[in-house]
Scaffold this active site. Structure first.
Site, PDB file in Angstrom:
ATOM      1  N   GLU A 191       2.564   4.710  -4.322  1.00 48.17           N
ATOM      2  CA  GLU A 191       2.515   5.527  -5.545  1.00 48.17           C
ATOM      3  C   GLU A 191       3.853   6.207  -5.880  1.00 48.17           C
ATOM      4  O   GLU A 191       4.066   6.437  -7.090  1.00 48.17           O
ATOM      5  CB  GLU A 191       1.404   6.580  -5.423  1.00 48.17           C
ATOM      6  CG  GLU A 191       0.000   6.019  -5.421  1.00 48.17           C
ATOM      7  CD  GLU A 191      -0.346   5.277  -4.136  1.00 48.17           C
ATOM      8  OE1 GLU A 191      -1.105   4.306  -4.220  1.00 48.17           O
ATOM      9  OE2 GLU A 191       0.155   5.671  -3.061  1.00 48.17           O
ATOM     10  N   ASP A 197       0.848  -1.190   0.000  1.00 43.21           N
ATOM     11  CA  ASP A 197       0.000   0.000   0.000  1.00 43.21           C
ATOM     12  C   ASP A 197       0.886   1.243   0.000  1.00 43.21           C
ATOM     13  O   ASP A 197       2.100   1.159   0.222  1.00 43.21           O
ATOM     14  CB  ASP A 197      -0.891  -0.031   1.245  1.00 43.21           C
ATOM     15  CG  ASP A 197      -2.099   0.889   1.135  1.00 43.21           C
ATOM     16  OD1 ASP A 197      -2.409   1.333   0.016  1.00 43.21           O
ATOM     17  OD2 ASP A 197      -2.746   1.144   2.169  1.00 43.21           O
ATOM     18  N   ASP A 247      -9.046   3.604  -2.676  1.00 46.94           N
ATOM     19  CA  ASP A 247      -9.995   4.087  -1.669  1.00 46.94           C
ATOM     20  C   ASP A 247     -11.263   4.637  -2.318  1.00 46.94           C
ATOM     21  O   ASP A 247     -11.347   5.826  -2.672  1.00 46.94           O
ATOM     22  CB  ASP A 247      -9.333   5.165  -0.810  1.00 46.94           C
ATOM     23  CG  ASP A 247      -8.146   4.629  -0.027  1.00 46.94           C
ATOM     24  OD1 ASP A 247      -7.992   3.391   0.034  1.00 46.94           O
ATOM     25  OD2 ASP A 247      -7.371   5.438   0.509  1.00 46.94           O
TER      26      ASP A 247
END
Length: 821
Positions: A416, A413, A501
């Site tokens: 990015e 997670d 999300d």
């Protein structure tokens, strides 16, 4: 006087801006006229007035276009292709007849010389697509760009994880990985996939813009007659991929960037998560909740609160005092555990991960040589430099801390990468402020630094590569399971992905479908969205509708955020619990079919979850349908995506379609209106299908598939299906320990012939029986095996027109003849 002066200044400003825009447009440098043609590596090099262009065939129907303003066509690193870069196979130069043409395998390229314009044609000389005029290739400062003509009847799909409609014609999109909860048409998001599939009246091609920099796709939004893709830096390199079928494009594209390795079967089971199950006691309660209620489940996730103050590769011993004992107990109940890992490493001398990274120089740096830092969950963090192989290897080996106690998979997670400048913290809560969009870090060795602008979009890909390779190295007998939030072409080689999300609202139901379908068309098979929504809490009706569609996502996981309500399948009352239980059980029954589709995808790249246009590319009605999808070629699902809806329109493509529960036959193509009570599952089977099914079981490892059922829907002609089996967990299939079995059904005079071919491969499943269910049969007089065939029992239900045959699986060819009265 002042007003007049303001008006004058406004006119001057408008004129200046107009002139500036025109000047900026003029600054685009085009190759111009072709001066000479030279042989190149697998193709030709066109020396032009400005720079050079190389055209090379790198596979049947696949042409690489590489342009350089300086004329230097040296190889440039591809993060997507990695070590998969195909060898060029040559293009034949033909200057007879219609000017200069290059002949490839099933494709022609016409080269207009003054100015350079590329026109791609099929093998019969029919145009597929062409550069815009005055030229398709261009340079503007550091920026590289390509502009193509856009036919009025052409439609565009793919682009990875994008909101909005399925067909992206008329839209503009950005490729820059960003940590951003989303709703509506927000762009960009967590992943960047600079690839699209074009479909025009049944013929398809693809474009892969192999450039990792910040890029943009304008699919006719600025100019309805052209589309443009451009990047802020990096190489002007793209691949033209011809079909003619959409499936051909996906096969050829994934041959370039790689395909998903076959996952362990348990990863195809239902998965449950939240931020966070706060301690061991709660995790045990959740596991018991599934087993006591008879709801199948295979995986439980541990979010950041299992960590010691959010430091990666640690355990919070207050919340989880005995990780190995907990995981062993869960394993006895058939549960695997997946733990979250973020790339940010807390800056804390004495913390072993940080100390090792500093000592080895493994963290990303600023231009001045100091370690780059940003705020993440643990506070100030350093970021591993995953561009370097030795850092990926170190990171992979760190997972031993988790695998040794029994963790089965890793959840990557915040990769990015995500980070922020400031935050406000109160106890276990944190509010991030000032998210960092452009990180001023560099990667790679000190003597050859690579700017973050080049690496940003591939950071999550490189982290997932290190994670996957580490898991395979540490547990060589087990297939790794890695899930990643960020991605770039090639991520499928190492991880499955989810769409980040989302929100608990009704808009997300159709939105998740378009996102997942376009990810599938972009070469990513193992995809999912958070069932029920991550931000907020769904109503009982919303969760019921979401679990109905989410149970058919390739990656099926319910997940929600901190402070939201409980979001387990039993959290919304008895009615919704019963609905969830039924559809999750159906997923488990369908696992032999789903597993076969996953195995096919590991070889071909074809998605499991498919838009109708993929199977019916000549039916233009399917081009805009995104609230229905196919599971493989033969199951059509039309989920309810509107609040309070008790009916919906469904499009049935060509063929005859049989409703899953009622067995009613509907002819296609055409629209039908169906009732959709809350417990209704709008599911159809294509006539001619053969669907293998497993018994209902609490988890995938509970027992063998015995009996293995086959639902058979005979059609007007011969049809078949091949299912796949192996040990479901190891890499033994790479050494031939697999089994493929093909079942075929065909009509005969006053009879039906059903055949099971001799299985292929060295794997032998445990002893079992077959249960054959034939649907839509006229009155049956007899069921006769071939000479030497097995003993069998059969019963015919005239009211349902269903024949059921029970027989042993002898691991050999079998033929049954079903005679009608």
């Amino acid at each position: 006087m002042f007003r007049e002066a303001k008006g004058f200044l406004r006119v001057v400003l408008v004129v200046w801006l107009t002139a500036f825009a025109a000047a900026a447009q003029e600054k685009i440098e085009r190759p111009g006229r072709v001066l000479t043609i030279e042989p190149g590596s697998g193709g030709v090099i066109l020396r032009c007035e400005t720079g050079a262009v190389e055209l090379a065939q790198v596979g049947p129907g696949v042409v690489r276009v590489l342009a350089d303003r300086s004329g230097n066509l040296a190889p440039v690193r591809s993060y997507a292709l990695a070590d998969l870069a195909p060898a060029a196979s040559g293009l034949e130069v033909d200057e007879s007849g219609q000017g200069l043409r290059l002949k490839g395998d099933g494709i022609l390229i016409q080269i207009n010389r003054d100015p350079l314009q590329l026109v791609f044609l099929d093998g019969d000389g029919r145009p597929l697509h062409r550069d815009a005029e005055p030229g398709g290739l261009g340079f503007r400062g550091e920026e590289v760009l390509v502009t193509k003509q856009m036919p009025e009847t052409e439609h565009y799909y793919g682009f990875g994880e994008k909101t909005g409609p399925l067909d992206k014609r008329g839209l503009a999109m950005e490729m820059w990985n960003r940590d951003q909860p989303y709703s509506g048409d927000l762009d960009p998001l967590y992943q960047s996939h600079p690839f699209f599939l074009a479909l025009n009246r049944g013929r398809a091609y693809g474009i892969f813009f192999d450039n990792s920099f910040h890029s943009y796709f304008d699919m006719g939004r600025s100019d309805s007659s052209t589309y443009t893709f451009r990047a802020a830096g990096g190489p002007l390199r793209y691949y033209f991929i011809y079909g003619p079928e959409p499936k051909d494009v996906i096969r050829r594209y994934t041959n370039l960037v790689g395909r998903m390795p076959l996952p362990p079967l348990w990863a195809l089971g239902y998965q449950q998560s939240r931020w966070s199950y706060e301690n061991e006691k709660r995790v045990r309660e959740i596991a018991s909740g599934f087993r006591s209620r008879g709801i199948p489940g295979d995986v439980l996730f541990l979010d950041i609160h299992y960590l010691d103050r959010y430091k990666v590769f640690t355990w919070n011993r207050r919340r989880f005092p005995d990780p190995a004992g907990l995981l062993a107990d869960l394993g006895q109940k058939g549960f695997k555990v997946v733990t979250i890992i973020d790339p940010g490493v807390k800056v804390q001398p004495g913390y072993f991960v940080y100390d090792q990274g500093v000592a080895k120089g493994y963290f990303c740096r600023r231009l001045d040589g100091s370690d780059y830092r940003a705020r993440v969950w643990p506070g100030d963090c350093s970021y591993p430099d995953f561009l370097r192989p030795e850092v990926r290897a170190w990171w992979g080996d760190l997972h031993r801390v988790l695998l040794d106690p029994g963790v089965a998979g890793i959840w990557n997670d915040m990769n990015e990468p995500s980070g922020w400048k400031h935050d406000v913290r109160a106890g276990g809560l944190m509010l991030s402020l000032s998210p960092i969009r452009e990180m001023d870090m560099v990667h790679g060795p000190a003597d050859a630094p690579v700017p973050h602008a080049e690496v940003h979009n591939v950071y999550g890909l490189l982290e997932s590569q290190g994670t996957y390779e580490g898991l395979r190295r540490l547990k060589p007998e087990e297939r790794p399971f890695v899930i990643s939030r960020a991605g770039f072409p090639g991520i499928q080689r190492y991880a499955c992905v989810w769409t980040g999300d989302n929100y608990s609202n009704w808009n997300q139901l159709p939105l998740s479908l378009t996102m997942l379908l376009n990810l599938g068309l972009s070469g990513l098979t193992f995809v999912g969205a958070d069932i029920g929504g991550f931000v907020g809490s769904p109503s009982p009706e919303l969760y019921a509708r979401w679990i109905q569609q989410g149970a058919f996502y390739p990656f099926a996981r319910t997940h929600t955020m901190i402070l939201s309500g409980d979001q387990e399948p039993w959290s919304f009352g008895p009615e919704v619990e019963a609905i969830a239980k039924e559809v999750i059980r159906l997923r488990y029954q369908l696992l032999p079919y789903i597993y076969a589709l996953f195995e096919e995808s590991s070889r071909t790249g074809l998605p499991v979850m498919r838009p109708l246009l993929l199977e019916f590319p000549r039916d233009e009605t399917t081009y805009a349908i995104s609230d229905q999808f196919l599971i493989g070629p033969d199951l059509l699902f039309a989920p309810v995506v509107e609040k309070g809806a008790r009916s919906r329109r469904v499009y049935l493509p060509e063929g005859r379609w049989v409703s899953w529960k009622e067995g009613k036959v509907y002819p296609g193509p055409g629209w039908i209106e169906v009732a959709t009570a809350l417990d209704t599952l709008p599911l159809w089977v294509r006539e001619g299908a053969i669907i293998p099914l497993a018994p209902v079981m609490p988890h995938t490892g509970a027992k063998p598939w015995d009996p293995l059922s086959l639902r058979i829907y005979p059609g007007a002609g011969e049809s078949s299906f091949t299912w796949y089996e192996d040990d479901q967990k190891s890499f033994a299939y790479e050494q031939g320990q697999w089994r493929r079995t093909t079942a075929t059904v065909r009509p005969a005079a006053d009879a039906l012939v059903f055949q099971i071919a001799a299985p292929l491969g060295a794997y032998t499943p445990a002893a079992r029986s077959f249960r054959l269910e034939f649907y839509g049969l006229a009155a049956v007089a007899a069921v006769t095996p071939a000479a030497g065939g097995p003993g069998l029992e059969w019963v015919y239900d005239a009211s349902r027109r269903v024949l059921i045959v029970q027989m042993p699986d002898r691991g050999q060819a079998e033929i049954l003849t079903i005679a009608y009265k």
